[in-house]
Design a protein around this motif. Sequence first.
Motif, PDB file in Angstrom:
ATOM      1  N   SER A   1      -5.789   4.439  -6.959  1.00  0.00           N
ATOM      2  CA  SER A   1      -6.699   5.393  -6.334  1.00  0.00           C
ATOM      3  C   SER A   1      -5.911   6.575  -5.783  1.00  0.00           C
ATOM      4  CB  SER A   1      -7.485   4.726  -5.200  1.00  0.00           C
ATOM      5  OG  SER A   1      -8.215   5.695  -4.461  1.00  0.00           O
TER       6      SER A   1
ATOM      7  N   HIS B   1       0.834  -1.213   0.000  1.00  0.00           N
ATOM      8  CA  HIS B   1       0.000   0.000   0.000  1.00  0.00           C
ATOM      9  C   HIS B   1       0.866   1.259   0.000  1.00  0.00           C
ATOM     10  CE1 HIS B   1      -3.470  -2.562   0.731  1.00  0.00           C
ATOM     11  NE2 HIS B   1      -2.832  -3.097   1.752  1.00  0.00           N
TER      12      HIS B   1
ATOM     13  N   GLU C   1     -12.218   7.775  -8.159  1.00  0.00           N
ATOM     14  CA  GLU C   1     -11.088   7.579  -7.256  1.00  0.00           C
ATOM     15  C   GLU C   1     -10.045   8.693  -7.388  1.00  0.00           C
ATOM     16  OE1 GLU C   1     -10.730   5.376  -4.880  1.00  0.00           O
ATOM     17  OE2 GLU C   1     -12.711   4.540  -5.325  1.00  0.00           O
TER      18      GLU C   1
ATOM     19  N   THR D   1      -4.278  -0.241  -6.563  1.00  0.00           N
ATOM     20  CA  THR D   1      -5.309  -1.082  -5.955  1.00  0.00           C
ATOM     21  C   THR D   1      -5.503  -2.409  -6.679  1.00  0.00           C
ATOM     22  OG1 THR D   1      -6.995   0.084  -7.259  1.00  0.00           O
ATOM     23  CG2 THR D   1      -6.562   0.897  -5.021  1.00  0.00           C
ATOM     24  N   ASN D   2      -5.104  -2.491  -7.958  1.00  0.00           N
ATOM     25  CA  ASN D   2      -5.299  -3.733  -8.696  1.00  0.00           C
ATOM     26  C   ASN D   2      -4.346  -3.789  -9.882  1.00  0.00           C
ATOM     27  OD1 ASN D   2      -6.457  -6.228  -9.329  1.00  0.00           O
ATOM     28  ND2 ASN D   2      -7.955  -5.299 -10.709  1.00  0.00           N
TER      29      ASN D   2
ATOM     30  N   ALA E   1      -7.466   7.266  -2.083  1.00  0.00           N
ATOM     31  CA  ALA E   1      -6.911   6.478  -0.975  1.00  0.00           C
ATOM     32  C   ALA E   1      -5.611   7.084  -0.472  1.00  0.00           C
ATOM     33  CB  ALA E   1      -6.682   5.034  -1.438  1.00  0.00           C
TER      34      ALA E   1
END
Length: 357
Positions: free
Chosen positions: A160, A57, A94, A141-142, A163
């Motif tokens: 994002s 992250h 996002e 995120t992916n 985030a």
Amino acid sequence: MSNVIENEGNINAEVKAAEQNRNAPASGSINDAQMNNQERLSKAAAWYALQSAMYRHDIMIGNVASALVKDGIAFAGVVMDKYPDAIIYIPFDEFYREIVMRNAAELKHLGKGQSEAEVSLNRQIGILRHAVGAVIPFIITNMASDQHEDGTTTSVIVASRRAALAVIEKRNYGTNANGTRRINEGDLISGRIVSVGRYGMRANFGGVDTEVKLAQATHRFVSSLLDIFAPGDAINAVIREIKQNENGGIVLAVDCRAAERAQNMHRANLAPTGSVVTGTITSSTPDKLNPGLSTLHAYIDSLGLPCVIRRLSSATLGHDVRNGDRAVIVIIGTTSNGFLRGEVRRFLPRSTQSSGQ
């Protein structure tokens, strides 16, 4: 879009192979096959590095390079200097933490025959286009990789910005164990411009997207903020107020002009009392307590400082003052909040102002 994340073991093997190939002694010229293999391994190493960042992250930094539509969704296309072959897709939802979209009635009126979904999508793309050039944080995120029948691979990385901003905002405006914040009201901080319009812009200060209107952006005379600002530019501001909205997010009131004055305060010494300078009129306001008198504000380009000229009579003005008029000004002092004080000696003829005379 596939949700399958590429096997980490395979990537590890390719990265190790790349390291062995890099350390092997050179033997003659590199052929096309070797070049293609090195390029493939380099991309595999980059994929693995980005995948590791996703698992941790990590907050990463990139530049908004494009605004595009994929499968009916508006995305910002982001690139990174470190991984130039990778394009990171950030969905519109996002990108901004808080954004005001027009209501359905307004959208239908603007669309003139388009469906609400089509108009909304066009509006989102328009907003993202204003952000092209911005430097932004994001969290991946992916990551998905699809193998095609012809042997080619399509890789998609989704991220994002919201985030990342949530983490940065909490770090800067959340209360720590000592009951204090990293950023407080009255602080002068640096931010980054995210998008710019004629009469306002959006800048991010410590993780909070903040609207800055033309009147709060600069003391300089400009007809459009697009003339002097661009997405990605650094900008300083004084934090006037920190409060929470109904969703618990931080809302800022900022003054970029106060930061402009604070940065250039030392230049006031270059214009002691009695100095003669040339300035551009930025506003003219009638004095409510003294009918027939006006207060002018001017910007002294050579110093980067604003100047206030108080209680100027209509007879002294000699003509209707317009924003953008140029005047010869005598400095008579300074104010406690960083303004120069001056008196108008004369106005330059408008026919010569465009040449800067």
